[in-house]
Design an enzyme around this catalytic site. Structure first.
Site, PDB file in Angstrom:
ATOM      1  N   CYS B  87       0.845  -1.202   0.000  1.00  0.00           N
ATOM      2  CA  CYS B  87       0.000   0.000   0.000  1.00  0.00           C
ATOM      3  C   CYS B  87       0.879   1.250   0.000  1.00  0.00           C
ATOM      4  O   CYS B  87       1.575   1.517  -0.969  1.00  0.00           O
ATOM      5  CB  CYS B  87      -0.965  -0.048   1.174  1.00  0.00           C
ATOM      6  SG  CYS B  87      -2.343   1.113   1.032  1.00  0.00           S
ATOM      7  N   HIS B 195      -3.554  -5.595   0.985  1.00  0.00           N
ATOM      8  CA  HIS B 195      -2.920  -5.833   2.290  1.00  0.00           C
ATOM      9  C   HIS B 195      -2.918  -7.317   2.666  1.00  0.00           C
ATOM     10  O   HIS B 195      -3.790  -7.764   3.418  1.00  0.00           O
ATOM     11  CB  HIS B 195      -3.683  -5.067   3.377  1.00  0.00           C
ATOM     12  CG  HIS B 195      -3.458  -3.600   3.358  1.00  0.00           C
ATOM     13  ND1 HIS B 195      -2.459  -2.985   4.070  1.00  0.00           N
ATOM     14  CD2 HIS B 195      -4.114  -2.602   2.706  1.00  0.00           C
ATOM     15  CE1 HIS B 195      -2.508  -1.680   3.874  1.00  0.00           C
ATOM     16  NE2 HIS B 195      -3.504  -1.420   3.045  1.00  0.00           N
ATOM     17  N   GLU B 197      -1.085  -8.717   4.789  1.00  0.00           N
ATOM     18  CA  GLU B 197      -0.857  -8.866   6.237  1.00  0.00           C
ATOM     19  C   GLU B 197      -2.159  -8.792   7.026  1.00  0.00           C
ATOM     20  O   GLU B 197      -2.202  -9.167   8.184  1.00  0.00           O
ATOM     21  CB  GLU B 197       0.157  -7.812   6.711  1.00  0.00           C
ATOM     22  CG  GLU B 197      -0.393  -6.426   6.995  1.00  0.00           C
ATOM     23  CD  GLU B 197      -0.681  -5.586   5.749  1.00  0.00           C
ATOM     24  OE1 GLU B 197      -0.764  -6.143   4.640  1.00  0.00           O
ATOM     25  OE2 GLU B 197      -0.865  -4.360   5.912  1.00  0.00           O
TER      26      GLU B 197
END
Lengths: 87, 220
Positions: B87, B195, B197
């Site tokens: 990002c 994302h 994660e």
């Protein structure tokens, strides 16, 4: 000598300009017809010390190319004038 | 030995603990790296996480790329070290010249925060070594400036060199050629807007990001 520098940063053609598009779409509702090509950029002003206008312009253009603009998406024009010169 | 992943923190970064969580969920150790320091401390991989580094003033990533730590990250990348930008971290890596192209505002003029489906386009990268080509992964996005763009010549090169790592199945932001993530020539630097994660546990709605973070640990 000190020089006033004005950098006009514009999005390059074909790069999304949500602010410009939104303003343009709003204009007819406000009674402003016949306006097109609205684009929103940014202006950066600063003062630079250099021996002459040529050096000031070179410094300002280097600063512009390395930091103030991203050449993938933006163009810029640089104006340089001696401090106090209102023109 | 445990794989250690450095996670760079700028003023305004806000996804660093998500990155550390994901790394540790996958069996690695996360270590925060302050942007003003210049020592990677011997980490095995680096994540430049999401957020709003330096407030995104001027342009996302424009100021962050001058941080001392980014000099160390560039050196690490040049030596073949795995570097992942997520990002805002992807934006930082493009501004730093570690990845080609730029991220412009979403074509729909909206901030987007939603799940997306990504298709794995190559397993030859530090982010996709464990993934199968063509696999579809549900991974969320959370951005306003995620619309990947580059000139025609760069796009042709990315295609010819198999450097488009992930594509959106249903393009949410106008990115050219549905690009969600790309890698550098050495394939050891990858940037993506989604994302992974935040998708490493079913409790978060998807665990599909685990294969990507796991790949990063394998590459470290």
């Amino acid at each position: 000598m000190e020089f006033d520098v004005l950098v006009d940063v514009r999005l390059r053609g074909g790069i999304a300009d949500p602010a410009g598009a939104t303003i343009e779409r709003a204009l007819p509702a406000l009674g402003f017809d016949g306006v097109s090509g609205v684009s929103v950029g940014k202006t950066v002003r600063f003062t630079i010390t250099a021996v002459d206008v040529g050096e000031a312009t070179t410094l300002a253009e280097d600063l512009c190319a390395s930091f103030l603009t991203n050449p993938v998406i933006e163009d810029a024009s640089v104006s340089v004038s001696p401090v106090g010169d209102s023109a | 030995m445990t794989t250690t992943v450095g996670v760079v923190v700028f003023p305004g970064t806000n996804c660093e603990m998500d990155a550390v969580f994901a790394v540790e969920r996958m069996g690695g150790e996360g270590r925060l790296l302050w942007h003003a320091d210049d020592d990677l401390g011997g980490v095995d991989a680096v994540i430049v996480p999401g957020g709003f580094a330096h407030g995104d003033y001027l342009r996302p990533g424009a100021i962050a790329r001058f941080s001392s730590m980014m000099g160390a990250v560039a050196g690490f990348a040049a030596d073949g070290g795995p570097v992942l930008g997520i990002c805002n971290g992807f934006q930082v890596l493009t501004e730093a010249g570690l990845l080609p192209g730029a991220l412009q505002k979403n074509s729909g003029l909206r901030f987007l925060c939603q799940p997306t489906v990504l298709r794995v386009e190559t397993s030859e990268s530090i982010l996709t070594g464990r993934a199968s080509m063509g696999a579809e992964l549900s991974v969320p996005i959370n951005h306003f400036e995620g619309n990947y763009t580059c000139d025609d010549e760069t796009l042709a090169r990315l295609r010819a060199e198999d450097r488009i790592v992930l594509r959106y199945v249903d393009n949410p932001n106008g990115s050219v050629d549905d690009i969600a993530g790309v890698c550098n020539e050495g394939r050891n630097v990858v940037g993506l807007m989604p994302h992974p994660e935040r998708a490493c546990d079913e409790l978060l709605g998807s665990a599909d990001g685990a294969v990507l973070i796991g790949s990063l640990l394998d590459a470290a």
